[in-house]
Write a protein that holds these residues in place. Structure first.
Motif, PDB file in Angstrom:
ATOM      1  N   SER A   7       0.818  -1.176  -0.049  1.00 22.59           N
ATOM      2  CA  SER A   7      -0.039  -0.162  -0.079  1.00 22.59           C
ATOM      3  C   SER A   7       0.869   1.297  -0.079  1.00 22.59           C
ATOM      4  O   SER A   7       0.715   2.319  -0.767  1.00 22.59           O
ATOM      5  N   THR A   8       1.805   1.339   0.559  1.00 24.64           N
ATOM      6  CA  THR A   8       2.732   2.447   0.906  1.00 24.64           C
ATOM      7  C   THR A   8       3.564   2.710  -0.445  1.00 24.64           C
ATOM      8  O   THR A   8       3.738   3.752  -0.775  1.00 24.64           O
ATOM      9  N   ALA A   9       3.881   1.553  -1.110  1.00 24.92           N
ATOM     10  CA  ALA A   9       4.519   1.570  -2.577  1.00 24.92           C
ATOM     11  C   ALA A   9       3.578   2.372  -3.623  1.00 24.92           C
ATOM     12  O   ALA A   9       3.603   3.172  -3.998  1.00 24.92           O
ATOM     13  N   VAL A  10       2.268   2.035  -3.278  1.00 19.18           N
ATOM     14  CA  VAL A  10       1.097   2.696  -4.151  1.00 19.18           C
ATOM     15  C   VAL A  10       1.229   4.054  -3.837  1.00 19.18           C
ATOM     16  O   VAL A  10       0.953   4.993  -4.776  1.00 19.18           O
ATOM     17  N   GLY A  11       1.114   4.331  -2.455  1.00 21.51           N
ATOM     18  CA  GLY A  11       1.330   5.697  -2.114  1.00 21.51           C
ATOM     19  C   GLY A  11       2.436   6.745  -2.567  1.00 21.51           C
ATOM     20  O   GLY A  11       2.286   7.718  -3.204  1.00 21.51           O
ATOM     21  N   PHE A  12       3.536   5.921  -2.747  1.00 19.38           N
ATOM     22  CA  PHE A  12       4.763   6.826  -3.218  1.00 19.38           C
ATOM     23  C   PHE A  12       4.304   6.955  -4.899  1.00 19.38           C
ATOM     24  O   PHE A  12       4.671   7.893  -5.292  1.00 19.38           O
ATOM     25  N   LYS A  42       4.852  -2.336 -13.156  1.00 18.53           N
ATOM     26  CA  LYS A  42       4.420  -2.108 -14.530  1.00 18.53           C
ATOM     27  C   LYS A  42       4.796  -0.602 -14.985  1.00 18.53           C
ATOM     28  O   LYS A  42       5.396  -0.207 -15.710  1.00 18.53           O
ATOM     29  N   VAL A  43       4.566   0.393 -13.787  1.00 22.56           N
ATOM     30  CA  VAL A  43       4.674   1.791 -13.973  1.00 22.56           C
ATOM     31  C   VAL A  43       5.979   2.250 -13.595  1.00 22.56           C
ATOM     32  O   VAL A  43       6.398   3.206 -14.084  1.00 22.56           O
ATOM     33  N   THR A  44       6.684   1.617 -12.922  1.00 17.62           N
ATOM     34  CA  THR A  44       7.849   1.939 -12.348  1.00 17.62           C
ATOM     35  C   THR A  44       9.283   1.274 -12.975  1.00 17.62           C
ATOM     36  O   THR A  44      10.247   1.658 -13.002  1.00 17.62           O
ATOM     37  N   GLY A  45       9.082  -0.075 -13.499  1.00 17.69           N
ATOM     38  CA  GLY A  45       9.897  -1.003 -13.952  1.00 17.69           C
ATOM     39  C   GLY A  45      10.674  -1.661 -12.948  1.00 17.69           C
ATOM     40  O   GLY A  45      11.767  -2.158 -13.263  1.00 17.69           O
ATOM     41  N   GLN A  46       9.972  -1.298 -11.693  1.00 19.69           N
ATOM     42  CA  GLN A  46      11.144  -2.100 -10.709  1.00 19.69           C
ATOM     43  C   GLN A  46       9.958  -3.033  -9.782  1.00 19.69           C
ATOM     44  O   GLN A  46       8.817  -2.576  -9.440  1.00 19.69           O
ATOM     45  N   LYS A  47      10.379  -4.133  -9.054  1.00 16.83           N
ATOM     46  CA  LYS A  47       9.717  -4.704  -8.168  1.00 16.83           C
ATOM     47  C   LYS A  47       9.483  -3.722  -6.979  1.00 16.83           C
ATOM     48  O   LYS A  47      10.363  -2.779  -6.573  1.00 16.83           O
ATOM     49  N   VAL A  48       8.255  -4.175  -6.261  1.00 17.97           N
ATOM     50  CA  VAL A  48       7.995  -3.283  -5.085  1.00 17.97           C
ATOM     51  C   VAL A  48       9.267  -3.036  -4.108  1.00 17.97           C
ATOM     52  O   VAL A  48       9.450  -2.133  -3.530  1.00 17.97           O
TER      53      VAL A  48
END
Length: 514
Positions: free
Chosen positions: A96-101, A193-199
């Motif tokens: 969830s915090t990754a989504v927040g970033f 998908k949007v960052t190109g990085q694993k969470v």
């Protein structure tokens, strides 16, 4: 001039000391204090530990934070402070915090449609409900699928995203709560998908590094996407740091790590689990207080990150407190009740008088916490023909053989299929090591070597008990070997928390060396 320089130097020292003692200036360890200094009775924490010891719960660690300082911390040996711990669904709060970033960086919005990220994985026919599904629906566990498809989708699918999108949505998204770990996985997939990085990699410079969190790892799906809803492993103090960051509304080291607006949005109620629940049910349940963005609301106006078998990060804004717990519990409500019954009322508004006898007793207790090794006798081992190998007929568990050799240590070699797994067990103590032998788990075996601690004892002249703890997970296994001349019966018990039946296999001696 000389006096002015001296004064300036003294002031710098005072400022540095003040900064050192503030939690937001610590990126390594959190600052430490005493319970009474932070308005908590050492006796109340001792009462909590007494109750925990008498309960059905097997605690592995606890850290209590008050006013940003650690006032009590302990690990039940063989668990210790340097070990990571499997968080299970507490991982969801980090996703969830990754989504927040990603929202903060304007890569996504919570109202974005899920299908927009995966055009190549859509079913031939996109239903109206699937077209309607948003990131927010995933965050608040209202994806509309019923039943929860997590376990069926994980097994036998190489493309979890495609399998999720093909699963029928039977309820309008956003309207009905249903816990769904694959919904969290989809959040992880969207971030990747949007960052190109694993969470885990995306969070590293944004969350983990600023908080001084190192050594974390996170399980992945067959395509290399972090599982999102489970699979993160970090240390107990790292859990506490995350809770403290949330308590401080996203600020750390005097800097905004994540916007306060997102912390408020993510930790306030979005949907009720059961809107029709009676008030008496709500009054006694921490699972009926409302769900947020991958956080749970609690009684006592608190909120928490919550993982299976009792992995908790409990944030109590009204008490300026955080409690981090790792555990193997068969009853998570009963476990959190201990926090409300003993710790919550202990948080006072004012500093308490020093109570050195009680404070010393608490320090000693916390330093000596342990889970008992296997109990029995080591002397009976002299009657055992050493070493001995026993083989088993074909069985659903692919357990081929067990070889036992006794010196000061009990050396055991388990063979599953054609793979050998040597493990050592200590007598009257825990012997630490590593193994690649799959252990008990809710979500499947972790890859690579796992840290373990083993202990053995003879229960009687024919019965050898082996206890094997996977000390970076909540779980352990008890292997009981009962000998009858050249026959053996092996019972494998994963404990009542996992709720699995005891596996019992009968074998025969293959060879006996004198």
């Amino acid at each position: 001039m000389k006096n002015l320089k001296l004064y300036a130097l003294l002031m710098l020292m005072v400022i540095a000391l003040a900064c050192k003692n503030t939690p937001e200036n610590q990126t390594g360890s959190l600052p430490r204090s005493t319970p009474e200094t932070e308005g908590v009775s050492s006796g109340a924490i001792l009462a909590f530990l007494d109750s925990a010891a008498a309960s059905e719960h097997e605690f592995h660690s606890i850290m209590i934070i008050r006013h940003g300082k650690v006032i009590a911390e302990g690990w039940w040996s063989p668990y210790d402070s340097i070990l990571r711990h499997t968080l299970y669904s507490t991982s969801k709060s980090f996703t969830s915090t990754a989504v927040g970033f990603a929202v903060t960086e304007k890569l996504i919005t919570v109202n974005d449609k899920v299908i927009s990220f995966f055009p190549e994985d859509l079913p031939d026919t996109v239903s109206p409900y699937l077209a309607q599904l948003t990131i927010k629906d995933l965050l608040m566990m209202s994806a509309g699928q019923d039943p929860d498809p997590t376990w069926s989708l994980r097994n036998g699918n190489d493309n979890w995203v495609k399998a999720f999108l093909a699963t029928p949505i039977v309820n309008e998204p956003g309207k009905k709560f249903l816990y769904n770990s694959m919904a969290t996985y989809m959040l992880s997939a969207i971030v990747q998908k949007v960052t190109g990085q694993k969470v885990v990699d995306y969070l590293t410079p944004r969350l983990f590094q600023p908080l001084g969190i190192k050594g974390m790892d996170w399980e992945t799906d067959p395509k290399g996407i972090n599982t999102g809803g489970w699979g993160l492993r970090i240390k107990t103090e790292d859990m506490a740091k995350f809770g403290q960051l949330l308590l401080q509304k996203g600020k750390w080291n005097g800097k905004e790590i994540i916007p306060e607006a997102w912390v408020n949005e993510a930790t306030t109620m979005k949907i009720m689990q059961n809107p029709d629940a009676r008030q008496s049910q709500k009054d006694s349940s921490d699972w009926l207080q409302g769900y947020c963005y991958q956080f749970w609301r609690c009684r006592n106006n608190a909120f928490r990150a919550d993982g299976a078998y009792g992995q908790y990060i409990i944030v109590m804004p009204e008490k300026d407190a955080v409690v981090a717990i790792t555990c193997e519990s068969p009853n998570m409500q009963s476990e959190i009740n201990l926090v409300w019954d003993y710790l919550l009322p202990a948080f006072k508004d004012e500093e308490l008088p020093e109570n050195k006898p009680e404070s010393d007793k608490l320090k000693e207790r916390l330093a000596s916490l342990s889970l008992a090794p296997a109990s029995g006798s080591a002397a009976i081992a002299a009657k055992f023909t050493n070493p001995s190998e026993f083989v088993f007929p074909e069985n659903p568990y692919h357990f081929k053989s067990i070889t036992i050799s006794l010196t000061d240590t009990c050396h055991v070699k388990f063979v599953f299929d054609s793979v050998e797994y040597p493990v050592d067990f200590g007598s009257g103590k825990w012997l630490k090591g590593e193994t690649t032998m799959p252990g008990p788990s809710l979500t499947g075996a972790l890859a690579g070597p796992q840290k373990v601690a083993g202990s053995y004892a003879w229960k009687d002249a024919q019965t050898l008990e082996l206890i094997l703890r996977y000390i970076e997970s909540p779980h352990h296994a008890t292997i009981t070997c009962k000998f009858d001349r050249d026959k053996i019966t092996v019972a494998l018990d994963y404990g009542k928390a996992l709720g699995r039946p005891v596996i019992e296999l009968k074998g025969s001696a293959s060879k006996i060396k004198n």
